[in-house]
Design a protein around this motif. Structure first.
Motif, PDB file in Angstrom:
ATOM      1  N   ARG A 220      25.035  -3.429 105.803  1.00 36.41           N
ATOM      2  CA  ARG A 220      26.055  -4.263 106.467  1.00 36.41           C
ATOM      3  C   ARG A 220      26.320  -5.542 105.663  1.00 36.41           C
ATOM      4  NH1 ARG A 220      29.782  -4.784 110.822  1.00 36.41           N
ATOM      5  NH2 ARG A 220      28.472  -3.375 112.023  1.00 36.41           N
ATOM      6  N   LEU A 221      25.237  -6.227 105.251  1.00 36.51           N
ATOM      7  CA  LEU A 221      25.405  -7.501 104.537  1.00 36.51           C
ATOM      8  C   LEU A 221      26.077  -7.282 103.176  1.00 36.51           C
ATOM      9  CD1 LEU A 221      21.926  -9.014 105.467  1.00 36.51           C
ATOM     10  CD2 LEU A 221      24.157  -9.845 106.281  1.00 36.51           C
ATOM     11  N   GLU A 222      25.682  -6.206 102.495  1.00 37.62           N
ATOM     12  CA  GLU A 222      26.281  -5.915 101.187  1.00 37.62           C
ATOM     13  C   GLU A 222      27.782  -5.667 101.327  1.00 37.62           C
ATOM     14  OE1 GLU A 222      22.112  -3.931  99.603  1.00 37.62           O
ATOM     15  OE2 GLU A 222      23.834  -2.627  99.906  1.00 37.62           O
ATOM     16  N   ILE A 223      28.119  -4.902 102.339  1.00 39.17           N
ATOM     17  CA  ILE A 223      29.534  -4.581 102.540  1.00 39.17           C
ATOM     18  C   ILE A 223      30.325  -5.818 102.945  1.00 39.17           C
ATOM     19  CG2 ILE A 223      30.930  -3.528 104.394  1.00 39.17           C
ATOM     20  CD1 ILE A 223      28.592  -1.289 102.917  1.00 39.17           C
ATOM     21  N   GLU A 224      29.712  -6.693 103.726  1.00 36.32           N
ATOM     22  CA  GLU A 224      30.422  -7.926 104.104  1.00 36.32           C
ATOM     23  C   GLU A 224      30.731  -8.770 102.872  1.00 36.32           C
ATOM     24  OE1 GLU A 224      28.411  -9.918 107.311  1.00 36.32           O
ATOM     25  OE2 GLU A 224      29.124  -8.427 108.759  1.00 36.32           O
ATOM     26  N   ALA A 225      29.793  -8.812 101.927  1.00 33.47           N
ATOM     27  CA  ALA A 225      30.051  -9.570 100.695  1.00 33.47           C
ATOM     28  C   ALA A 225      31.194  -8.923  99.898  1.00 33.47           C
ATOM     29  CB  ALA A 225      28.782  -9.637  99.852  1.00 33.47           C
ATOM     30  N   GLU A 226      31.144  -7.602  99.743  1.00 36.22           N
ATOM     31  CA  GLU A 226      32.179  -6.905  98.970  1.00 36.22           C
ATOM     32  C   GLU A 226      33.557  -7.065  99.609  1.00 36.22           C
ATOM     33  OE1 GLU A 226      30.756  -2.847  98.537  1.00 36.22           O
ATOM     34  OE2 GLU A 226      28.890  -3.569  97.642  1.00 36.22           O
ATOM     35  N   ARG A 227      33.593  -6.992 100.934  1.00 33.18           N
ATOM     36  CA  ARG A 227      34.891  -7.105 101.619  1.00 33.18           C
ATOM     37  C   ARG A 227      35.387  -8.549 101.646  1.00 33.18           C
ATOM     38  NH1 ARG A 227      36.592  -2.419 104.391  1.00 33.18           N
ATOM     39  NH2 ARG A 227      37.369  -3.322 106.318  1.00 33.18           N
ATOM     40  N   ALA A 228      34.470  -9.506 101.740  1.00 37.27           N
ATOM     41  CA  ALA A 228      34.885 -10.911 101.700  1.00 37.27           C
ATOM     42  C   ALA A 228      35.549 -11.191 100.355  1.00 37.27           C
ATOM     43  CB  ALA A 228      33.686 -11.831 101.899  1.00 37.27           C
ATOM     44  N   LEU A 229      34.941 -10.649  99.301  1.00 38.76           N
ATOM     45  CA  LEU A 229      35.498 -10.834  97.959  1.00 38.76           C
ATOM     46  C   LEU A 229      36.865 -10.175  97.843  1.00 38.76           C
ATOM     47  CD1 LEU A 229      35.477  -8.860  95.118  1.00 38.76           C
ATOM     48  CD2 LEU A 229      35.586 -11.340  94.938  1.00 38.76           C
ATOM     49  N   SER A 230      36.964  -8.909  98.277  1.00 40.16           N
ATOM     50  CA  SER A 230      38.247  -8.234  98.067  1.00 40.16           C
ATOM     51  C   SER A 230      39.340  -8.818  98.961  1.00 40.16           C
ATOM     52  CB  SER A 230      38.133  -6.711  98.175  1.00 40.16           C
ATOM     53  OG  SER A 230      37.946  -6.297  99.481  1.00 40.16           O
ATOM     54  N   ASN A 231      38.974  -9.330 100.121  1.00 41.28           N
ATOM     55  CA  ASN A 231      39.972 -10.032 100.939  1.00 41.28           C
ATOM     56  C   ASN A 231      40.453 -11.284 100.246  1.00 41.28           C
ATOM     57  OD1 ASN A 231      39.663  -8.171 102.903  1.00 41.28           O
ATOM     58  ND2 ASN A 231      38.394  -9.456 104.241  1.00 41.28           N
ATOM     59  N   TYR A 232      39.512 -11.976  99.638  1.00 42.17           N
ATOM     60  CA  TYR A 232      39.852 -13.221  98.957  1.00 42.17           C
ATOM     61  C   TYR A 232      40.840 -12.954  97.816  1.00 42.17           C
ATOM     62  CZ  TYR A 232      39.306 -17.799  96.871  1.00 42.17           C
ATOM     63  OH  TYR A 232      39.551 -19.054  96.372  1.00 42.17           O
ATOM     64  N   VAL A 233      40.556 -11.923  97.040  1.00 45.73           N
ATOM     65  CA  VAL A 233      41.423 -11.606  95.901  1.00 45.73           C
ATOM     66  C   VAL A 233      42.610 -10.744  96.344  1.00 45.73           C
ATOM     67  CG1 VAL A 233      41.443 -10.679  93.557  1.00 45.73           C
ATOM     68  CG2 VAL A 233      39.377 -11.689  94.439  1.00 45.73           C
ATOM     69  N   ASP A 234      42.532 -10.220  97.563  1.00 47.45           N
ATOM     70  CA  ASP A 234      43.570  -9.368  98.112  1.00 47.45           C
ATOM     71  C   ASP A 234      43.833  -8.166  97.218  1.00 47.45           C
ATOM     72  OD1 ASP A 234      45.424  -8.500  99.894  1.00 47.45           O
ATOM     73  OD2 ASP A 234      47.080  -9.644  99.016  1.00 47.45           O
ATOM     74  N   SER A 235      42.768  -7.448  96.935  1.00 46.64           N
ATOM     75  CA  SER A 235      42.905  -6.339  95.996  1.00 46.64           C
ATOM     76  C   SER A 235      43.682  -5.167  96.593  1.00 46.64           C
ATOM     77  CB  SER A 235      41.540  -5.870  95.530  1.00 46.64           C
ATOM     78  OG  SER A 235      40.811  -5.337  96.602  1.00 46.64           O
ATOM     79  N   GLY A 236      43.456  -4.874  97.855  1.00 43.76           N
ATOM     80  CA  GLY A 236      44.132  -3.747  98.499  1.00 43.76           C
ATOM     81  C   GLY A 236      44.021  -2.506  97.643  1.00 43.76           C
ATOM     82  N   CYS A 237      45.042  -1.695  97.645  1.00 41.93           N
ATOM     83  CA  CYS A 237      45.041  -0.490  96.827  1.00 41.93           C
ATOM     84  C   CYS A 237      45.763  -0.738  95.527  1.00 41.93           C
ATOM     85  CB  CYS A 237      45.735   0.642  97.555  1.00 41.93           C
ATOM     86  SG  CYS A 237      44.607   1.676  98.467  1.00 41.93           S
ATOM     87  N   ARG A 238      46.498  -1.845  95.480  1.00 46.50           N
ATOM     88  CA  ARG A 238      47.450  -2.023  94.380  1.00 46.50           C
ATOM     89  C   ARG A 238      46.820  -2.693  93.176  1.00 46.50           C
ATOM     90  NH1 ARG A 238      52.649  -0.740  94.319  1.00 46.50           N
ATOM     91  NH2 ARG A 238      53.041   0.590  96.090  1.00 46.50           N
ATOM     92  N   PHE A 239      45.691  -3.297  93.359  1.00 46.62           N
ATOM     93  CA  PHE A 239      45.058  -4.023  92.270  1.00 46.62           C
ATOM     94  C   PHE A 239      43.613  -3.567  92.166  1.00 46.62           C
ATOM     95  CE2 PHE A 239      43.276  -8.335  90.906  1.00 46.62           C
ATOM     96  CZ  PHE A 239      43.268  -7.929  89.585  1.00 46.62           C
ATOM     97  N   PRO A 240      43.355  -2.628  91.264  1.00 48.78           N
ATOM     98  CA  PRO A 240      42.016  -2.052  91.223  1.00 48.78           C
ATOM     99  C   PRO A 240      40.958  -3.069  90.815  1.00 48.78           C
ATOM    100  CG  PRO A 240      43.508  -0.892  89.737  1.00 48.78           C
ATOM    101  CD  PRO A 240      44.236  -2.091  90.228  1.00 48.78           C
ATOM    102  N   LEU A 241      39.947  -3.133  91.613  1.00 50.15           N
ATOM    103  CA  LEU A 241      38.879  -4.092  91.429  1.00 50.15           C
ATOM    104  C   LEU A 241      37.591  -3.344  91.739  1.00 50.15           C
ATOM    105  CD1 LEU A 241      38.960  -7.427  91.494  1.00 50.15           C
ATOM    106  CD2 LEU A 241      38.197  -7.031  93.816  1.00 50.15           C
ATOM    107  N   GLY A 242      36.602  -3.516  90.898  1.00 48.39           N
ATOM    108  CA  GLY A 242      35.313  -2.925  91.205  1.00 48.39           C
ATOM    109  C   GLY A 242      34.404  -4.007  91.758  1.00 48.39           C
ATOM    110  N   ALA A 243      33.665  -3.727  92.804  1.00 50.80           N
ATOM    111  CA  ALA A 243      32.770  -4.735  93.375  1.00 50.80           C
ATOM    112  C   ALA A 243      31.534  -4.060  93.932  1.00 50.80           C
ATOM    113  CB  ALA A 243      33.471  -5.506  94.487  1.00 50.80           C
TER     114      ALA A 243
END
Ligand SMILES: NCc1[nH]cc(CCC(=O)O)c1CC(=O)O
Length: 311
Positions: A220-243
């Motif tokens: 849970r904690l790992e996923i919260e960090a990954e999702r907090a990051l991708s929300n911040y950068v707003d990666s969505g599907c359109r901007f591939p980001l590995g985390a």
């Protein structure tokens, strides 16, 4: 007590749902579960997922059944769940995460390093397409359609020599196929890869506490960090980001990679923080990525996606 469980009609979704049910039965003796599969556009449409504008539209169809009390909870691949859920819903449980890495599957057993020059590699993910080209500029990467089994079968056809997939999908489906794991450093996975999200109604406290018994707090904690990051950068599907976040003791390390559209540039940030504050860790890594110019890398991705879709 009997629960009705929502799932997509795909084999991966059914396999994941059956796994969740067997875990729930172990800790909730006497409980019963019935799967109600909800056939979504994603199960009838064979285009790769990222070609459809909105992330998680299929998962949203299943979630609607949860809100409308047609089912009690729904089981999803976490990486496909949009960051914003309907306010009546909550990710009630994240069980222990599976392998997060991607794998390479080839018809003749070659690895990515030694596959022949000019080989055709299939993937439905632009992130993976860029990662493959960076390692092997002398191969051709092409979009591949269909569900996991279909894609694996295509490696023995004429059009593809190899494919790249998430290891978690293969293990959950129990597919008997030879593969070589791809290193996380070069193939930084999609945020949330390998994890399952169980969505319930926020006010259904009984169902939530029944589900919580199989929650894995580190996952849970790992996923919260990954999702907090991708929300911040707003990666969505359109901007591939590995985390990828990994906890160890009281700490957690979050590693992120972003690429330019031609794959020539990449940004890499790794930070360690307190395990119990994943939101700050995600945000800190996001801020560092911005400082390093991640927004410039994001520039021409939209055109690249269009081009990829019409290939
Ligand atoms: N987007 C499709 C999807 N959603 C979840 C998985 C596999 C399981 C997972 O990553 O949790 C896959 C297939 C893949 O990426 O190869």
């Amino acid at each position: 007590m009997k629960y009705i469980v929502g799932a997509r009609g795909s084999q991966l979704s059914l396999a994941q749902t059956n796994w969740v049910i067997s875990e729930l039965k172990k800790v909730n003796p006497g409980s019963e579960y019935e799967i109600k599969s909800i056939t979504t556009k994603g199960d009838t449409d064979s285009r790769p997922l990222f070609t459809i504008n909105q992330k998680g539209i299929f998962e949203k169809e299943v979630d609607r059944a949860v809100s409308q009390k047609e089912v009690d909870f729904a089981v999803h691949s976490l990486k496909d769940v949009p960051s914003e859920l309907d306010e009546s819903l909550v990710i009630a449980c994240i069980p222990k995460r599976e392998a997060v890495n991607d794998v390479f599957i080839s018809s003749d057993g070659s690895s990515l390093e030694n596959i022949k020059k000019g080989a055709v590699i299939g993937t439905s993910s632009l992130r993976r397409a860029v990662q493959v080209s960076r390692k092997r500029p002398d191969v051709t990467v092409k979009p591949i359609r269909g569900n996991i089994e279909t894609r694996i079968k295509k490696t023995s056809g004429e059009n593809f020599d190899a494919i790249v997939l998430a290891q978690a999908g293969i293990s959950r489906l129990g597919v008997d196929v030879k593969f070589s794991p791809l290193p996380i450093n070069d193939f930084s996975p999609s945020p949330g890869q390998g994890a399952i999200a169980i969505v319930a109604r926020s006010d259904d406290t009984n169902t939530i506490s029944m589900l919580k018994k199989i929650e894995d707090s580190d996952s849970r904690l790992e996923i919260e960090a990954e999702r907090a990051l991708s929300n911040y950068v707003d990666s969505g599907c359109r901007f591939p980001l590995g985390a990828y976040a990994k906890s160890s003791g009281t700490e957690m390390t979050l590693t992120v990679t972003a690429f330019s559209v031609d794959g020539k540039q990449s940004l890499h940030v790794t930070k360690t923080g307190s395990k119990n504050d994943p939101a700050s860790l995600g945000k800190n890594v996001g801020e560092e990525l911005r400082k390093k110019g991640v927004n410039d890398l994001a520039l021409n991705w939209r055109e690249k996606v269009e081009e990829w879709n019409t290939t």
